[in-house]
Design a protein around this motif. Structure first.
Motif, PDB file in Angstrom:
ATOM      1  N   ILE A 289      59.465  28.418 107.478  1.00 47.53           N
ATOM      2  CA  ILE A 289      59.017  27.819 108.735  1.00 47.53           C
ATOM      3  C   ILE A 289      57.493  27.907 108.757  1.00 47.53           C
ATOM      4  N   VAL A 290      56.811  26.795 108.993  1.00 49.68           N
ATOM      5  CA  VAL A 290      55.357  26.742 108.877  1.00 49.68           C
ATOM      6  C   VAL A 290      54.757  26.180 110.167  1.00 49.68           C
ATOM      7  N   ASN A 291      53.782  26.894 110.728  1.00 52.68           N
ATOM      8  CA  ASN A 291      53.175  26.440 111.976  1.00 52.68           C
ATOM      9  C   ASN A 291      52.120  25.368 111.739  1.00 52.68           C
ATOM     10  N   LYS A 292      51.441  24.949 112.817  1.00 58.44           N
ATOM     11  CA  LYS A 292      50.537  23.790 112.725  1.00 58.44           C
ATOM     12  C   LYS A 292      49.270  24.085 111.919  1.00 58.44           C
ATOM     13  N   VAL A 293      48.950  25.382 111.704  1.00 58.05           N
ATOM     14  CA  VAL A 293      47.746  25.716 110.918  1.00 58.05           C
ATOM     15  C   VAL A 293      48.134  26.200 109.521  1.00 58.05           C
ATOM     16  N   ASN A 294      49.291  25.740 109.055  1.00 61.39           N
ATOM     17  CA  ASN A 294      49.735  25.993 107.686  1.00 61.39           C
ATOM     18  C   ASN A 294      49.945  27.479 107.378  1.00 61.39           C
ATOM     19  N   GLN A 295      50.560  28.186 108.310  1.00 62.90           N
ATOM     20  CA  GLN A 295      50.925  29.573 108.097  1.00 62.90           C
ATOM     21  C   GLN A 295      52.438  29.719 108.272  1.00 62.90           C
ATOM     22  N   ILE A 296      53.021  30.529 107.427  1.00 62.00           N
ATOM     23  CA  ILE A 296      54.442  30.846 107.589  1.00 62.00           C
ATOM     24  C   ILE A 296      54.593  31.706 108.835  1.00 62.00           C
ATOM     25  N   ASP A 297      55.382  31.240 109.779  1.00 61.04           N
ATOM     26  CA  ASP A 297      55.413  31.876 111.091  1.00 61.04           C
ATOM     27  C   ASP A 297      56.751  31.611 111.763  1.00 61.04           C
ATOM     28  N   GLY A 298      57.382  32.679 112.258  1.00 59.03           N
ATOM     29  CA  GLY A 298      58.674  32.531 112.938  1.00 59.03           C
ATOM     30  C   GLY A 298      58.557  32.357 114.430  1.00 59.03           C
ATOM     31  N   SER A 299      57.313  32.378 114.977  1.00 62.90           N
ATOM     32  CA  SER A 299      57.087  32.212 116.415  1.00 62.90           C
ATOM     33  C   SER A 299      56.288  30.933 116.635  1.00 62.90           C
ATOM     34  N   ILE A 300      56.911  29.966 117.299  1.00 64.61           N
ATOM     35  CA  ILE A 300      56.303  28.650 117.458  1.00 64.61           C
ATOM     36  C   ILE A 300      56.086  28.379 118.947  1.00 64.61           C
ATOM     37  N   LEU A 301      54.864  27.976 119.309  1.00 64.80           N
ATOM     38  CA  LEU A 301      54.610  27.578 120.687  1.00 64.80           C
ATOM     39  C   LEU A 301      55.340  26.286 121.009  1.00 64.80           C
ATOM     40  N   ILE A 302      55.871  26.202 122.217  1.00 69.26           N
ATOM     41  CA  ILE A 302      56.783  25.123 122.574  1.00 69.26           C
ATOM     42  C   ILE A 302      56.139  23.739 122.453  1.00 69.26           C
ATOM     43  N   ASP A 303      54.812  23.634 122.678  1.00 70.89           N
ATOM     44  CA  ASP A 303      54.165  22.325 122.662  1.00 70.89           C
ATOM     45  C   ASP A 303      53.447  22.019 121.353  1.00 70.89           C
TER      46      ASP A 303
END
Length: 435
Positions: A289-303
């Motif tokens: 799972i990858v967030n918007k700044v290209n980091q593997i992250d299991g916590s995603i902001l809803i927007d």
């Protein structure tokens, strides 16, 4: 308070496959063991009822060694994912099916609402079904008449009370069924997750009524729902079922926390070091799972947007190999499915023998909560699944960020891609496998 339900070592076994195949041979075998004073041989075999795993036995335990008590006036919540054994347990308590082993001691009459239409005769009118259900509970005609107007008013079906219930919508069916179960005189009320059929106003009305019958009338209530907020408001205690066994008994808040933490224990990144799952067409390497700044992250902001990335060995590109995803909520319900073969939401990067497939997901796409991901690899010419793994990675959608990244992005080879093979030296050996 006195105990109204006592469950001791309840187990329920089912046989898979065609019903009746080999039944005579099994019956004779069981009889032969019985006359010799030996244990039923079929109770010694079988597997836990894990719906995600293909077993080898023809027998499964839908429930295994269940023990608990319910006090008078107590509201007990039963929590678990789909297939955990909740409905089977309620059917046993309602005496619509029998346990394979164990015993149940019940003090008082039981009114059950297990699924839409249970206990109603479709050809009879709503009025006739009210009297029929009351008679089944052992009530007299006078007692039923005294409750009749309350039931009809609660259900809001006065205009259709003399219409056959087979013409009712599912919502009307549930309204009348709940009204009957809640208002007729019984010491125990059992409610499965059928309230999800009703609208929000009616669900609130039902929750208020269940609270009233437990606190005001001293009736015991067993409640199954996937709505944890309703559970927390209504119930005092809870039990958590997993694969047919009780894994937690305690106060409802503790039981809910235990259940939800179990769902989020799956990490946002998995890497298969040895024995990559798959076959001669494709094998799975990594899922993340990858967030918007290209980091593997299991916590995603809803927007905020994010992506699910699948790295796999791809031996025969002509076979139209493709990654497939199913996303499930923390109750096990599939809420989203996609595949890179026919969806525009994917980006695919390839080098010989290796593919990185990226499923881009927009912000405000998921509600707050925890989600798990099923990953499969397959192809369409012909149709074939190379590998299918359930609950591979998970992520949590939050209103406010509280998580920590698993690791920082580093060493990008392709701009905008998190790990385009940054852990791998791409080299094909003679047989086309990755080294």
């Amino acid at each position: 308070m006195s105990t109204v339900i006592k469950v001791e070592n309840i187990s329920k076994q089912y046989r898979l496959g065609d019903v009746g195949t080999g039944a005579l041979a099994h019956d004779v075998n069981k009889w032969w063991h019985k006359v010799r004073g030996k244990e039923n041989p079929y109770l010694k075999i079988g597997e836990a009822n894990d719906r995600a795993v293909k077993g080898e036995s023809d027998y499964v335990w839908a429930l295994k060694d269940i023990n608990f008590e319910v006090k008078q006036g107590e509201v007990l919540g039963i929590i678990g994912r789909n297939g955990a054994g909740k409905s089977t347990l309620l059917k046993i308590l309602s005496k619509t099916t029998t346990p394979t082993t164990g015993s149940i001691k019940i003090k008082g009459r039981i009114a059950s609402l297990l699924e839409v239409g249970t206990g109603f005769h479709p050809e009879l009118s709503g009025r006739e079904n009210i009297f029929l259900n009351g008679a089944i509970l052992g009530m007299t005609k006078r007692e039923i008449k005294s409750k009749f107007d309350e039931i009809v008013d609660f259900a809001g079906v006065e205009r259709y009370i003399d219409t056959p219930v087979k013409r009712y919508s599912s919502g009307m069916y549930v309204r009348l069924a709940f009204g009957v179960a809640a208002h007729l005189e019984s010491e125990i009320l059992i409610v499965d997750e059928v309230l999800a059929v009703g609208d929000a106003e009616f669900q609130k009305k039902c929750l208020n009524k269940m609270g009233e019958v437990s606190k005001g009338q001293g009736r015991a209530v067993l409640f199954v729902s996937h709505n944890m907020e309703s559970m927390q408001v209504l119930c005092e205690n809870g039990i958590v079922l997993e694969n047919g066994s009780i894994t937690k008994v305690g106060e409802i808040r503790d039981s809910i926390d235990f259940y939800q933490k179990k769902s989020i224990s799956i990490p946002p990144f998995v890497k298969f070091i040895d024995n990559h799952p798959g076959n001669e067409f494709a094998k799975l390497i990594e899922v993340s799972i990858v967030n918007k700044v290209n980091q593997i992250d299991g916590s995603i902001l809803i927007d905020e947007p994010f992506s699910i990335q699948v790295l796999y060995e791809d031996y025969k590109a002509s076979a139209l190999n493709t990654a497939i995803l199913q996303i499930k909520d923390d109750y096990g319900n599939i809420i989203f499915s996609t595949n890179e073969f026919n969806s525009p939401d994917w980006e695919t990067k390839k080098v010989p023998g290796v593919t990185l497939s990226i499923c881009e997901l927009p912000g405000n796409f998921f509600a707050e909560g925890t989600y798990t991901v099923l990953v499969a690899l397959g192809h369409y010419n012909p149709n074939m699944i190379h590998v299918l793994l359930d609950d591979v990675v998970s992520f949590t959608v939050l209103e406010t960020y509280t998580g920590k990244t698993v690791r920082k992005n580093a060493g990008n080879t392709w701009p905008g891609i998190v790990r385009p093979f940054m852990h791998w030296k791409i080299k094909n050996n003679d047989d086309g496998h990755l080294e």
